[in-house]
Write an enzyme that holds these catalytic residues in place. Structure first.
Site, PDB file in Angstrom:
ATOM      1  N   HIS A 210       0.877  -1.182   0.000  1.00  0.00           N
ATOM      2  CA  HIS A 210       0.000   0.000   0.000  1.00  0.00           C
ATOM      3  C   HIS A 210       0.907   1.222   0.000  1.00  0.00           C
ATOM      4  O   HIS A 210       1.731   1.382   0.893  1.00  0.00           O
ATOM      5  CB  HIS A 210      -0.899  -0.006   1.234  1.00  0.00           C
ATOM      6  CG  HIS A 210      -1.727   1.224   1.397  1.00  0.00           C
ATOM      7  ND1 HIS A 210      -2.576   1.675   0.398  1.00  0.00           N
ATOM      8  CD2 HIS A 210      -1.852   2.085   2.429  1.00  0.00           C
ATOM      9  CE1 HIS A 210      -3.185   2.775   0.829  1.00  0.00           C
ATOM     10  NE2 HIS A 210      -2.755   3.042   2.049  1.00  0.00           N
ATOM     11  N   GLY A 246      -6.020   2.991  -1.174  1.00  0.00           N
ATOM     12  CA  GLY A 246      -5.611   4.242  -1.798  1.00  0.00           C
ATOM     13  C   GLY A 246      -6.442   4.668  -2.987  1.00  0.00           C
ATOM     14  O   GLY A 246      -6.096   5.645  -3.656  1.00  0.00           O
ATOM     15  N   GLY A 289     -10.452   1.977   1.964  1.00  0.00           N
ATOM     16  CA  GLY A 289     -11.073   2.597   3.136  1.00  0.00           C
ATOM     17  C   GLY A 289     -11.939   3.741   2.664  1.00  0.00           C
ATOM     18  O   GLY A 289     -13.168   3.661   2.604  1.00  0.00           O
ATOM     19  N   ARG A 290     -11.260   4.823   2.268  1.00  0.00           N
ATOM     20  CA  ARG A 290     -11.933   6.033   1.794  1.00  0.00           C
ATOM     21  C   ARG A 290     -12.954   5.734   0.697  1.00  0.00           C
ATOM     22  O   ARG A 290     -14.054   6.270   0.702  1.00  0.00           O
ATOM     23  CB  ARG A 290     -10.855   6.996   1.275  1.00  0.00           C
ATOM     24  CG  ARG A 290     -11.303   8.104   0.388  1.00  0.00           C
ATOM     25  CD  ARG A 290     -10.124   8.768  -0.301  1.00  0.00           C
ATOM     26  NE  ARG A 290      -8.942   8.783   0.520  1.00  0.00           N
ATOM     27  CZ  ARG A 290      -8.668   9.718   1.434  1.00  0.00           C
ATOM     28  NH1 ARG A 290      -9.504  10.696   1.624  1.00  0.00           N
ATOM     29  NH2 ARG A 290      -7.566   9.666   2.132  1.00  0.00           N
ATOM     30  N   ARG A 326      -9.674  16.804   8.583  1.00  0.00           N
ATOM     31  CA  ARG A 326      -8.936  16.701   7.317  1.00  0.00           C
ATOM     32  C   ARG A 326      -8.463  18.052   6.771  1.00  0.00           C
ATOM     33  O   ARG A 326      -7.325  18.155   6.284  1.00  0.00           O
ATOM     34  CB  ARG A 326      -9.764  15.960   6.264  1.00  0.00           C
ATOM     35  CG  ARG A 326     -10.006  14.494   6.602  1.00  0.00           C
ATOM     36  CD  ARG A 326     -10.678  13.735   5.462  1.00  0.00           C
ATOM     37  NE  ARG A 326      -9.748  13.504   4.364  1.00  0.00           N
ATOM     38  CZ  ARG A 326      -9.803  14.094   3.194  1.00  0.00           C
ATOM     39  NH1 ARG A 326     -10.761  14.980   2.922  1.00  0.00           N
ATOM     40  NH2 ARG A 326      -8.913  13.825   2.266  1.00  0.00           N
ATOM     41  N   TYR A 330      -4.473  18.248   6.312  1.00  0.00           N
ATOM     42  CA  TYR A 330      -3.966  18.062   4.960  1.00  0.00           C
ATOM     43  C   TYR A 330      -4.313  19.192   3.999  1.00  0.00           C
ATOM     44  O   TYR A 330      -3.968  19.113   2.818  1.00  0.00           O
ATOM     45  CB  TYR A 330      -4.537  16.763   4.354  1.00  0.00           C
ATOM     46  CG  TYR A 330      -4.506  15.558   5.235  1.00  0.00           C
ATOM     47  CD1 TYR A 330      -3.310  15.051   5.739  1.00  0.00           C
ATOM     48  CD2 TYR A 330      -5.684  14.892   5.573  1.00  0.00           C
ATOM     49  CE1 TYR A 330      -3.284  13.932   6.543  1.00  0.00           C
ATOM     50  CE2 TYR A 330      -5.674  13.754   6.379  1.00  0.00           C
ATOM     51  CZ  TYR A 330      -4.470  13.288   6.864  1.00  0.00           C
ATOM     52  OH  TYR A 330      -4.455  12.179   7.664  1.00  0.00           O
ATOM     53  N   CYS A 359     -10.720  27.682  19.728  1.00  0.00           N
ATOM     54  CA  CYS A 359      -9.744  28.739  20.021  1.00  0.00           C
ATOM     55  C   CYS A 359      -8.425  28.387  19.333  1.00  0.00           C
ATOM     56  O   CYS A 359      -7.409  28.116  19.967  1.00  0.00           O
ATOM     57  CB  CYS A 359      -9.560  28.864  21.528  1.00  0.00           C
ATOM     58  SG  CYS A 359      -8.593  30.297  22.018  1.00  0.00           S
ATOM     59  N   GLU A 360      -8.466  28.362  18.001  1.00  0.00           N
ATOM     60  CA  GLU A 360      -7.317  28.029  17.157  1.00  0.00           C
ATOM     61  C   GLU A 360      -7.482  28.739  15.825  1.00  0.00           C
ATOM     62  O   GLU A 360      -8.533  28.621  15.184  1.00  0.00           O
ATOM     63  CB  GLU A 360      -7.233  26.523  16.888  1.00  0.00           C
ATOM     64  CG  GLU A 360      -6.771  25.681  18.052  1.00  0.00           C
ATOM     65  CD  GLU A 360      -5.283  25.790  18.322  1.00  0.00           C
ATOM     66  OE1 GLU A 360      -4.555  26.317  17.452  1.00  0.00           O
ATOM     67  OE2 GLU A 360      -4.859  25.345  19.395  1.00  0.00           O
ATOM     68  N   TYR A 395     -12.282   9.185   7.308  1.00  0.00           N
ATOM     69  CA  TYR A 395     -11.354   9.966   8.132  1.00  0.00           C
ATOM     70  C   TYR A 395     -12.048  11.228   8.649  1.00  0.00           C
ATOM     71  O   TYR A 395     -11.470  12.299   8.672  1.00  0.00           O
ATOM     72  CB  TYR A 395     -10.069  10.271   7.360  1.00  0.00           C
ATOM     73  CG  TYR A 395      -9.443   9.006   6.843  1.00  0.00           C
ATOM     74  CD1 TYR A 395      -8.762   8.153   7.701  1.00  0.00           C
ATOM     75  CD2 TYR A 395      -9.608   8.615   5.515  1.00  0.00           C
ATOM     76  CE1 TYR A 395      -8.246   6.953   7.247  1.00  0.00           C
ATOM     77  CE2 TYR A 395      -9.092   7.406   5.055  1.00  0.00           C
ATOM     78  CZ  TYR A 395      -8.404   6.591   5.923  1.00  0.00           C
ATOM     79  OH  TYR A 395      -7.899   5.399   5.485  1.00  0.00           O
TER      80      TYR A 395
END
Length: 437
Positions: A210, A246, A289-290, A326, A330, A359-360, A395
Site C-alpha cells: 500500500h 488508496g 477505506g476512503r 482533514r 492536509y 480557540c485556534e 477519516y
C-alpha cells in the site's frame, strides 16, 4: 492507467443548496439530533462495495469509518475488515465478524479468507495478546513482529506488508511508501525476513503493498509490478496477494471516478502470472477505506455568526476541526452546500471563509495545504442556516477529538429514507468520565 468520467464529484457549479440527504430532510435531521452531526447514506456504501465485486476479497480499512452500524452494513455486503489496533479488532467482533477463517479451500479453489486481519508495524502488548488469544491473522509491517508472534503462536501463517521503495498520496502525510514512510518492510530486506520467518517456524502466506491514501491510479498501477517481483522472491508459500488501498475519490468539481475495471484487469493479469509460476490459485484482495465510505458521509453544522475581517467574510459554524480534521491536517477540500433555515435560498452569493468555534486560528474548513485561508462561493447565509460539509464519510468522525472539551457529535445512518441514530452525542458527563480530582 486511464480514468473514466463516470460521475463528477458534484453536478453543476457551486454555490449549492441541499435540502435532503438520502431522502431525509437536512433541517429535520438537525432539529432531531442536533448539530454538528455526522450523517451516512447506507445505499451509497452498498453501491461502492458493489463497485469492487470483481475482486476475490474486498477488505475494508475500518480506520476510515469504524462505526459499528457501518461495519455491520459492510459485513452484509460480504466485505471483510482490516484492523490496525486492539480496539478495531473488538469493533469488528462487536459488528459480527468472526475472529478467524474456516479452514480448508473453497469450492472456487481459493484459500479461505480471513474475516479480520490485524495490520500494523508493531505489536503493542495488548494487540499481541489479542491476536494470540483470538487467532487473528497478522499482516506484519516490521520484521521484529515475526519473532514476537512466533513466541505466542508457534507455526502461524502471516502476511507481510512490503514497502516497495516508492509511494504517493494526496498529501505527503498520507504517503505510505518510500524512505519517508515508517510503514512496511523495506523491499530489499525480504530475503532476510524470509530467513527469520523460517527460523521462527512461520509460513509467509500473504503479501500486501500500500503506497498511499488518495493517490491516483497511475501510481497505484506501479504497485502491481513491484508486488509481483517480491512475490517471486517469497515463492509458492503465498496464497493471497493484496493490492492495498488508496483508491481515489473525487472531492473537487470536475474530478471523476477512476477506471476500476482497468485497474482490476491489471492486477488480475499479475495474479494469473503468479498462479502459473506457483501452480496453485491465489486470492486477490483489495483494501479500500476512503473509497467505500467517503461519499456516503456528511457533516451538518449550524451557522452561528457571520462576520467581516477586513475585506474577507467569514461564516462561523458550530463544527470545528475537532469534528472534521482533514482540512487542518492536509488542507483537504470538501464540497459544501447550504440549507436555509426557512427553506428559501438567497438570490445573492458570497465568497466566504468557513470556520469553526475552536480557540485556534487553524480552525478553518476552507483552507489550502499549508494553512492558508481560502474562500468558497455559497448562497448568502444567516445565523441559523445549516452548512452541509460533504464527502466526509472517511477519516471524519474517526479522527474527531474532545479538543476544547467539545463533545463528540452524534452519528446517524439513513437507509431507505429512514434515519437511525447509530451513536449518541457525548454529554458533559461523558467528557469527565474516568477522571478524578
Amino acid at each position: 492507467m486511464s480514468t473514466t468520467a463516470a460521475r463528477p464529484a458534484q453536478s453543476g457549479l457551486e454555490p449549492l443548496i441541499r435540502h435532503t440527504i438520502a431522502g431525509a430532510s437536512v433541517a429535520e435531521l438537525a432539529r432531531t439530533y442536533g448539530t454538528p452531526l455526522y450523517v451516512y447514506d447506507a445505499e451509497m456504501i452498498r453501491r461502492r462495495c458493489r463497485d469492487l465485486a470483481a475482486w476475490d476479497t474486498v477488505r475494508f480499512a475500518q480506520k476510515a469509518c469504524s462505526n459499528l452500524a457501518v461495519l455491520a452494513l459492510m459485513r452484509g455486503e460480504g466485505v471483510v475488515v482490516d484492523a490496525v489496533s486492539t480496539g478495531e479488532i473488538h469493533r469488528a467482533l462487536a459488528a459480527g465478524y468472526s475472529a478467524h477463517a474456516t479452514p480448508g479451500t473453497g469450492a472456487d479453489g481459493l484459500p479461505p479468507v480471513h474475516p479480520i486481519v490485524y495490520t500494523a508495524d508493531i505489536f503493542d502488548r495488548e494487540s499481541l495478546d489479542a491476536v494470540a488469544t483470538l487467532g487473528i491473522h497478522v499482516n506484519c509491517g516490521s520484521a521484529d513482529m515475526i519473532e514476537q508472534l512466533a513466541e505466542r503462536v508457534p507455526g502461524a501463517s502471516v502476511t507481510v506488508r512490503v514497502n516497495p521503495g516508492f509511494g504517493h498520496g494526496h498529501s505527503q502525510k498520507t504517503n505510505t511508501g518510500g524512505e519517508g514512510s515508517k510503514h512496511g518492510i523495506w523491499h530489499e530486506e525480504i530475503p532476510d525476513v524470509l530467513r527469520r520467518a523460517e527460523w521462527a517456524g512461520l509460513a509467509v502466506t500473504g503479501l500486501h503493498m500500500h503506497i498511499g491514501s488518495g493517490t491516483d491510479l497511475a501510481h497505484l498501477a506501479e504497485v502491481a509490478g513491484a508486488l509481483e517481483r517480491v512475490a517471486v522472491e517469497i515463492g509458492r508459500s503465498l496464497t493471497t496477494i493484496s493490492a492495498g488501498g488508496g483508491l481515489p475519490v473525487p472531492y473537487k468539481p470536475g474530478e471523476v471516478h477512476a477506471d476500476l475495471s482497468g485497474y482490476f484487469t491489471l492486477w488480475d493479469a499479475a495474479r494469473r502470472r503468479l498462479e502459473d509460476r506457483f501452480g496453485h490459485r491465489l486470492r486477490l484482495e483489495i483494501e479500500p477505506g476512503r473509497y467505500l465510505t467517503a461519499e456516503s458521509g456528511f457533516v451538518i453544522t449550524e451557522v452561528r455568526a457571520v462576520k467581516k475581517q477586513g475585506a474577507r467574510k467569514y461564516l462561523l459554524v458550530d463544527a470545528g476541526f475537532n469534528t472534521l480534521a482533514r482540512p487542518v491536517l492536509y488542507g483537504s477540500y470538501h464540497p459544501m452546500s447550504l440549507c436555509p433555515q426557512d427553506g428559501t435560498p438567497s438570490a445573492e452569493t458570497d465568497e466566504v471563509a468557513v470556520g469553526g468555534p475552536l480557540c485556534e486560528s487553524g480552525d478553518i474548513f476552507t483552507q489550502t495545504d499549508g494553512g492558508f485561508v481560502a474562500t468558497r462561493a455559497l448562497p448568502a447565509a444567516r445565523v441559523g442556516d445549516l452548512v452541509v460539509i460533504e464527502i466526509a464519510g472517511a477519516y471524519g468522525f474517526v479522527m474527531a477529538s474532545n479538543y476544547n472539551s467539545k463533545p463528540l457529535p452524534a452519528e446517524v445512518l439513513i437507509d431507505g429514507g429512514t434515519a437511525r441514530l447509530v451513536r449518541r452525542r457525548q454529554t458533559p458527563e461523558d467528557l469527565v468520565r474516568g477522571e478524578t480530582v
